[in-house]
Design a protein around this motif. Structure first.
Motif, PDB file in Angstrom:
ATOM      1  N   GLY A 265      39.121  35.985  46.553  1.00 56.49           N
ATOM      2  CA  GLY A 265      40.042  35.573  47.633  1.00 56.49           C
ATOM      3  C   GLY A 265      41.231  34.648  46.462  1.00 56.49           C
ATOM      4  N   GLU A 266      40.732  33.631  45.723  1.00 53.02           N
ATOM      5  CA  GLU A 266      41.719  33.206  44.231  1.00 53.02           C
ATOM      6  C   GLU A 266      41.845  33.825  43.244  1.00 53.02           C
ATOM      7  N   ALA A 268      42.784  37.203  43.906  1.00 53.12           N
ATOM      8  CA  ALA A 268      43.444  37.462  44.241  1.00 53.12           C
ATOM      9  C   ALA A 268      45.179  36.898  44.655  1.00 53.12           C
ATOM     10  N   VAL A 269      45.445  36.185  44.180  1.00 52.81           N
ATOM     11  CA  VAL A 269      46.462  35.113  43.819  1.00 52.81           C
ATOM     12  C   VAL A 269      47.417  35.522  42.808  1.00 52.81           C
ATOM     13  N   SER A 275      50.364  37.989  51.485  1.00 56.63           N
ATOM     14  CA  SER A 275      49.541  36.996  51.906  1.00 56.63           C
ATOM     15  C   SER A 275      48.122  38.324  52.405  1.00 56.63           C
ATOM     16  N   VAL A 278      45.074  38.830  49.543  1.00 55.38           N
ATOM     17  CA  VAL A 278      44.686  37.473  49.619  1.00 55.38           C
ATOM     18  C   VAL A 278      43.434  37.670  50.472  1.00 55.38           C
ATOM     19  N   ILE A 313      48.309  33.025  54.918  1.00 49.64           N
ATOM     20  CA  ILE A 313      47.642  33.816  54.272  1.00 49.64           C
ATOM     21  C   ILE A 313      46.289  34.326  55.399  1.00 49.64           C
ATOM     22  N   VAL A 329      43.159  28.369  49.555  1.00 53.06           N
ATOM     23  CA  VAL A 329      41.493  30.062  50.352  1.00 53.06           C
ATOM     24  C   VAL A 329      40.529  28.671  50.771  1.00 53.06           C
TER      25      VAL A 329
END
Ligand code: ZN
Ligand code: ZN
Length: 367
Positions: A265-266, A268-269, A275, A278, A313, A329
């Motif tokens: 997840g991180e 992908a930021v 949103s 992520v 998100i 996240v």
């Protein structure tokens, strides 16, 4: 604490009000009545518990009552301050009558029905326009000063968490650990906790928002902690899950899957991604591990003056992340009767990728 002591000068407030004005035309308003307190604070620096601000193309005026006379004059650098007897919202509405402009915006998502009726009564000849999320959309893109404040809040939480680990012992109650965390956050400068601290043991951790109670810690249980400090007006938010005694294979597997999802997840930021993408990056990992059905909430949320703010998100959120948005996240897995794992960091959206503000390590901790 006054605005100068907070390290805030006049510049950000002038910029924020100017940006707000630049959005008036698209909402067909010439005046905006702001009454949501986090928005009032953001636009003027005023941190009291009662106030409203009127922004026109020419001026901005903060209304508050006599209790805040000294504080408002200390904190507010850019807007004019008017001290009134009684309700600041009504005073702001009445004052707005003097303007010839017809389009008057108000915060439709937070103004009560009773307050709306007062608006109609005080401004019979105006065209009232409910604008929702206008100031909130400005707040989403932080300036570096705000990011620095969030970093301090996050650090206070991290330090409190790390120091509290030494109290994770057989027989300690969830409430004991929650109290320890909150005490330590305050000792590092927090004004208050950003939300009710979550500490949950064993199968109680299967409730994503468990309320700490008198339950005592036993061997081979997980300890899920979710905490945040408000410091300098900005919130931090972190979750960690540790194990008291050796985790079972199933629990260790769960932990590894959540950590992998959290890192994905991180990763992908970055500026410009949606949103939803992520959220999907984290969700996909848990699905691959056969745990997708146990991830029952969204992956994260914006954080700033409020613990939950824009953007969300979550699946289907098409909004593209702007640079300097600050988000959490926090994927998790919750299995009824067994336990739960959540790992949560605060992350700044940057052009080239994520800047993770939470410095606490994430490897599995066995105590
Ligand atoms: Zn949290
Ligand atoms: Zn959170």
């Amino acid at each position: 604490m006054n605005a100068i002591a907070n390290g805030e000068a006049a510049a950000p407030y002038s910029t924020r009000i100017a940006t707000l004005r630049s959005r008036f035309a698209q909402h067909r308003i010439e005046l905006l009545l702001v009454s949501s307190l986090p928005n009032v604070h953001y636009l003027t620096g005023f941190s009291g518990s009662a106030g409203a601000v009127v922004v026109t193309n020419r001026t901005s005026v903060l209304f508050t009552d006599t209790r805040y006379d000294i504080q408002a004059h200390q904190e507010v650098r850019v807007s004019e301050v008017k001290i009134v007897k009684g309700d600041a919202f009504s005073a702001a509405a009445k004052w707005s009558r003097r303007y010839r402009e017809r389009g008057v915006g108000f915060e439709g998502d937070t103004v009560s029905y009773a307050a709306f009726q007062r608006l109609r009564e005080f401004l019979p000849n105006k065209r009232l326009v409910a604008v929702a999320g206008l100031v909130e959309s400005l707040r989403m893109e932080k300036d570096e000063g705000e990011i620095e404040q969030i970093r301090r809040a996050v650090d206070a939480g991290s330090r409190a968490f790390t120091e509290t680990l030494r109290y994770v012992k057989a027989g300690v109650a969830e409430l004991d650990l929650a109290a320890e965390i909150e005490y330590r956050m305050r000792s590092y400068g927090a004004e208050r906790p950003a939300f009710e601290t979550i500490v949950a043991f064993g199968d109680h951790a299967a409730l994503p928002h468990a309320k700490p109670g008198t339950r005592k810690l036993a061997a081979n249980e997980c300890v899920l902690m979710d905490l945040g400090a408000i410091l300098g007006g900005y919130a931090g938010d972190m979750s960690r899950t540790v194990f008291f005694g050796k985790p079972s294979n199933k629990a260790a597997q769960m932990y590894r899957a959540v950590l992998e999802a959290q890192l994905a997840g991180e990763e992908a930021v970055r500026e410009g991604v949606t949103s939803a993408s992520v959220d999907l990056a984290a969700r996909r990992v848990l699905e691959r591990h056969g745990l997708g059905q146990y991830f029952t909430h969204s992956t994260g949320h914006g954080v700033g003056r409020e613990i939950h703010e824009s953007p969300r998100i979550a699946p289907k959120q098409k909004m593209r992340l702007p640079e300097r948005a600050v988000i959490t996240v926090e994927p998790g897995v919750y299995i009824t009767g067994f336990g739960g794992v959540r790992i949560e960091d605060v992350v700044v959206v940057r052009k080239r990728g994520p800047e993770v503000l939470t410095r606490t390590p994430k490897e599995l901790i066995v105590l």
